[in-house]
Design a protein around this motif. Sequence first.
Motif, PDB file in Angstrom:
ATOM      1  N   GLY A  12      28.592  39.262  79.167  1.00 38.63           N
ATOM      2  CA  GLY A  12      27.885  37.805  79.432  1.00 38.63           C
ATOM      3  C   GLY A  12      28.125  36.946  78.176  1.00 38.63           C
ATOM      4  N   TYR A  13      28.319  35.617  78.564  1.00 34.52           N
ATOM      5  CA  TYR A  13      28.499  34.762  77.474  1.00 34.52           C
ATOM      6  C   TYR A  13      27.709  33.425  77.634  1.00 34.52           C
ATOM      7  CZ  TYR A  13      32.347  35.849  74.628  1.00 34.52           C
ATOM      8  OH  TYR A  13      33.063  36.403  73.653  1.00 34.52           O
ATOM      9  N   SER A  14      27.315  33.158  78.932  1.00 39.80           N
ATOM     10  CA  SER A  14      26.212  31.965  79.302  1.00 39.80           C
ATOM     11  C   SER A  14      25.686  32.197  80.418  1.00 39.80           C
ATOM     12  CB  SER A  14      27.188  30.744  79.100  1.00 39.80           C
ATOM     13  OG  SER A  14      26.096  29.743  79.262  1.00 39.80           O
ATOM     14  N   VAL A  15      24.485  31.691  80.885  1.00 42.31           N
ATOM     15  CA  VAL A  15      23.679  31.876  82.021  1.00 42.31           C
ATOM     16  C   VAL A  15      22.950  30.429  82.038  1.00 42.31           C
ATOM     17  CG1 VAL A  15      21.721  33.198  81.176  1.00 42.31           C
ATOM     18  CG2 VAL A  15      22.200  33.277  83.528  1.00 42.31           C
ATOM     19  N   LYS A  16      22.817  29.893  83.126  1.00 43.10           N
ATOM     20  CA  LYS A  16      22.115  28.542  83.832  1.00 43.10           C
ATOM     21  C   LYS A  16      21.635  28.659  84.775  1.00 43.10           C
ATOM     22  CE  LYS A  16      23.422  26.493  79.905  1.00 43.10           C
ATOM     23  NZ  LYS A  16      24.703  25.441  79.879  1.00 43.10           N
ATOM     24  N   PHE A  21      17.881  24.864  93.068  1.00 43.83           N
ATOM     25  CA  PHE A  21      17.530  25.924  93.821  1.00 43.83           C
ATOM     26  C   PHE A  21      16.620  26.859  92.984  1.00 43.83           C
ATOM     27  CE2 PHE A  21      21.385  24.898  96.218  1.00 43.83           C
ATOM     28  CZ  PHE A  21      20.722  24.334  97.179  1.00 43.83           C
ATOM     29  N   PRO A  22      15.438  26.846  92.834  1.00 45.58           N
ATOM     30  CA  PRO A  22      14.633  27.803  91.917  1.00 45.58           C
ATOM     31  C   PRO A  22      15.234  29.255  91.851  1.00 45.58           C
ATOM     32  CG  PRO A  22      13.490  27.369  93.965  1.00 45.58           C
ATOM     33  CD  PRO A  22      14.493  26.359  93.952  1.00 45.58           C
ATOM     34  N   GLN A  23      15.639  29.480  92.808  1.00 39.44           N
ATOM     35  CA  GLN A  23      15.811  31.191  92.841  1.00 39.44           C
ATOM     36  C   GLN A  23      17.612  31.505  92.420  1.00 39.44           C
ATOM     37  OE1 GLN A  23      16.209  29.096  95.582  1.00 39.44           O
ATOM     38  NE2 GLN A  23      18.113  29.793  96.710  1.00 39.44           N
ATOM     39  N   ARG A  24      18.210  30.283  92.355  1.00 39.21           N
ATOM     40  CA  ARG A  24      19.805  30.513  91.842  1.00 39.21           C
ATOM     41  C   ARG A  24      20.089  30.317  90.593  1.00 39.21           C
ATOM     42  NH1 ARG A  24      23.640  28.553  96.356  1.00 39.21           N
ATOM     43  NH2 ARG A  24      22.603  30.526  97.196  1.00 39.21           N
ATOM     44  N   LEU A  25      20.903  31.163  89.993  1.00 38.13           N
ATOM     45  CA  LEU A  25      21.572  30.841  88.652  1.00 38.13           C
ATOM     46  C   LEU A  25      23.006  31.397  88.634  1.00 38.13           C
ATOM     47  CD1 LEU A  25      20.224  33.904  86.453  1.00 38.13           C
ATOM     48  CD2 LEU A  25      19.898  33.863  89.121  1.00 38.13           C
ATOM     49  N   ALA A  26      23.627  30.837  87.766  1.00 38.31           N
ATOM     50  CA  ALA A  26      25.060  31.138  87.628  1.00 38.31           C
ATOM     51  C   ALA A  26      25.341  32.002  86.078  1.00 38.31           C
ATOM     52  CB  ALA A  26      25.975  29.979  87.500  1.00 38.31           C
ATOM     53  N   GLY A 284      23.740  34.270  76.211  1.00 38.59           N
ATOM     54  CA  GLY A 284      23.388  33.338  77.161  1.00 38.59           C
ATOM     55  C   GLY A 284      21.951  33.305  77.090  1.00 38.59           C
ATOM     56  N   LEU A 285      21.256  32.183  77.458  1.00 37.50           N
ATOM     57  CA  LEU A 285      19.929  32.220  77.646  1.00 37.50           C
ATOM     58  C   LEU A 285      19.421  30.637  78.254  1.00 37.50           C
ATOM     59  CD1 LEU A 285      17.001  33.245  76.307  1.00 37.50           C
ATOM     60  CD2 LEU A 285      17.309  31.658  74.633  1.00 37.50           C
ATOM     61  N   ASP A 286      18.538  30.991  79.191  1.00 38.63           N
ATOM     62  CA  ASP A 286      18.346  29.446  79.967  1.00 38.63           C
ATOM     63  C   ASP A 286      16.653  29.696  80.407  1.00 38.63           C
ATOM     64  OD1 ASP A 286      18.826  26.752  80.672  1.00 38.63           O
ATOM     65  OD2 ASP A 286      19.201  27.430  82.544  1.00 38.63           O
ATOM     66  N   PHE A 287      16.130  28.524  80.449  1.00 35.78           N
ATOM     67  CA  PHE A 287      14.811  28.560  81.028  1.00 35.78           C
ATOM     68  C   PHE A 287      14.883  27.924  82.488  1.00 35.78           C
ATOM     69  CE2 PHE A 287      12.960  27.817  76.847  1.00 35.78           C
ATOM     70  CZ  PHE A 287      11.689  28.903  76.830  1.00 35.78           C
ATOM     71  N   PRO A 292       7.690  27.795  85.856  1.00 31.81           N
ATOM     72  CA  PRO A 292       7.171  27.738  84.466  1.00 31.81           C
ATOM     73  C   PRO A 292       7.252  29.120  83.817  1.00 31.81           C
ATOM     74  CG  PRO A 292       5.935  26.429  85.735  1.00 31.81           C
ATOM     75  CD  PRO A 292       6.939  27.127  86.764  1.00 31.81           C
ATOM     76  N   GLY A 293       7.998  29.385  82.597  1.00 34.36           N
ATOM     77  CA  GLY A 293       7.837  30.371  81.905  1.00 34.36           C
ATOM     78  C   GLY A 293       9.199  31.375  82.138  1.00 34.36           C
ATOM     79  N   GLN A 294       9.648  31.196  83.308  1.00 32.48           N
ATOM     80  CA  GLN A 294      10.782  32.082  83.706  1.00 32.48           C
ATOM     81  C   GLN A 294      11.917  31.930  82.836  1.00 32.48           C
ATOM     82  OE1 GLN A 294      12.897  32.121  87.407  1.00 32.48           O
ATOM     83  NE2 GLN A 294      12.079  34.245  87.718  1.00 32.48           N
ATOM     84  N   LEU A 295      12.577  32.683  82.248  1.00 32.65           N
ATOM     85  CA  LEU A 295      13.803  32.830  81.627  1.00 32.65           C
ATOM     86  C   LEU A 295      14.831  33.853  82.082  1.00 32.65           C
ATOM     87  CD1 LEU A 295      12.407  33.322  77.769  1.00 32.65           C
ATOM     88  CD2 LEU A 295      14.199  31.474  78.629  1.00 32.65           C
ATOM     89  N   ALA A 296      16.213  33.265  81.554  1.00 33.27           N
ATOM     90  CA  ALA A 296      17.434  34.346  82.082  1.00 33.27           C
ATOM     91  C   ALA A 296      18.074  34.473  80.838  1.00 33.27           C
ATOM     92  CB  ALA A 296      18.167  33.721  83.247  1.00 33.27           C
ATOM     93  N   ASP A 297      18.717  35.618  80.533  1.00 33.28           N
ATOM     94  CA  ASP A 297      19.613  35.768  79.520  1.00 33.28           C
ATOM     95  C   ASP A 297      20.524  36.659  79.707  1.00 33.28           C
ATOM     96  OD1 ASP A 297      18.712  38.712  78.981  1.00 33.28           O
ATOM     97  OD2 ASP A 297      17.091  37.887  77.662  1.00 33.28           O
ATOM     98  N   CYS A 298      21.750  36.761  79.012  1.00 28.29           N
ATOM     99  CA  CYS A 298      23.034  37.904  79.428  1.00 28.29           C
ATOM    100  C   CYS A 298      23.714  38.142  77.920  1.00 28.29           C
ATOM    101  CB  CYS A 298      23.891  36.997  80.077  1.00 28.29           C
ATOM    102  SG  CYS A 298      24.812  35.703  79.651  1.00 28.29           S
TER     103      CYS A 298
END
Length: 317
Positions: A12-16, A21-26, A284-287, A292-298
């Motif tokens: 993983g290199y990047s996540v957004k 859509f609150p449930q969706r990410l790439a 990778g990292l994103d709010f 509120p408060g939810q993060l994703a990383d890779c």
Amino acid sequence: MTLSFKTEARHGYSVKFSPYFPQRLACVTCQYYGIAGCGTLFILDQTPEGLAVVRTYDWNDGLFDLTWAENNENVVVTAAGDGSVLVWDTAQLKGPIRAFKEHTKEVNSVDWSLTRNENLVLSGSWDHTIKLWDLQNSQSLNTFSGHEYIVYNVAWSPHIPGCFVSASGDCTLRLWDARGGQFPTTVIPAHDGEILTCDWCKYDQNLLFSGSVDGLIRGWDLRDTTKPVCELKGHQYAVRRIRTSPFVKTMLASCSYDFTVRIWDFSRPEALEVVSHHTEFVYGLDFNIHVPGQLADCGWDEFLRVYYPACSTPVIC
């Protein structure tokens, strides 16, 4: 609760998160740690059963960054190792709908403009340049030169139309006016080592942050860039990405080659929380701007995670 997804044989290199859509990410990934091989773009949804794949798209070189379009819920732009800026329609099954290739080396960073419906994209590259794109045009609108080494990150101001910042291996942050020529308006010698990442405060148009291979995060007030307004110490190795909170003015998150994510209140010297759920470099990292408060990383351990740090909301903190 933490949701996990394994990007099998992809690092993983990047996540957004999606701005729609609150449930969706790439997430963009590379084979063989980005040194060789292909790349894969994953489109994922959070479901009651966990993270579910909506679409996957392969490219013949590594994919290093992504940005969601601000004018189309299905469009994602990615940065590729072959120098391409790729445009994907995630409502379709086929490959990219556009491929722009003007950079002569790897593209590290892409970002979609956030002000006045400008719908412009920036790309930063190993070739030391930044390019400005209107995706309706076949060629870039402008090329910004001046950095003496790799451009690792580019980021539009969320407040000031036409303004963006770049972070480079030449140890500087540079501020630019996309409408005002090819040269920076301000150069900040921000660190003693290569600068890998930067981000703007969502609540103060004069405040931005930088992260470096020296392990430091520094805050900068554009009205006086002679010295940082804060310095955050804690990471043992390079700071790969920083993201400021869309909900809490003084909060930011950072990820590092030390395998950790750290949550900070930049008015305090020490991290509020250290998250250690990766076993390799975290890239990778994103709010989530909807939750509120939810993060994703890779990271390079082939895992993408979505979670709520204990100190990521103003109520808890």
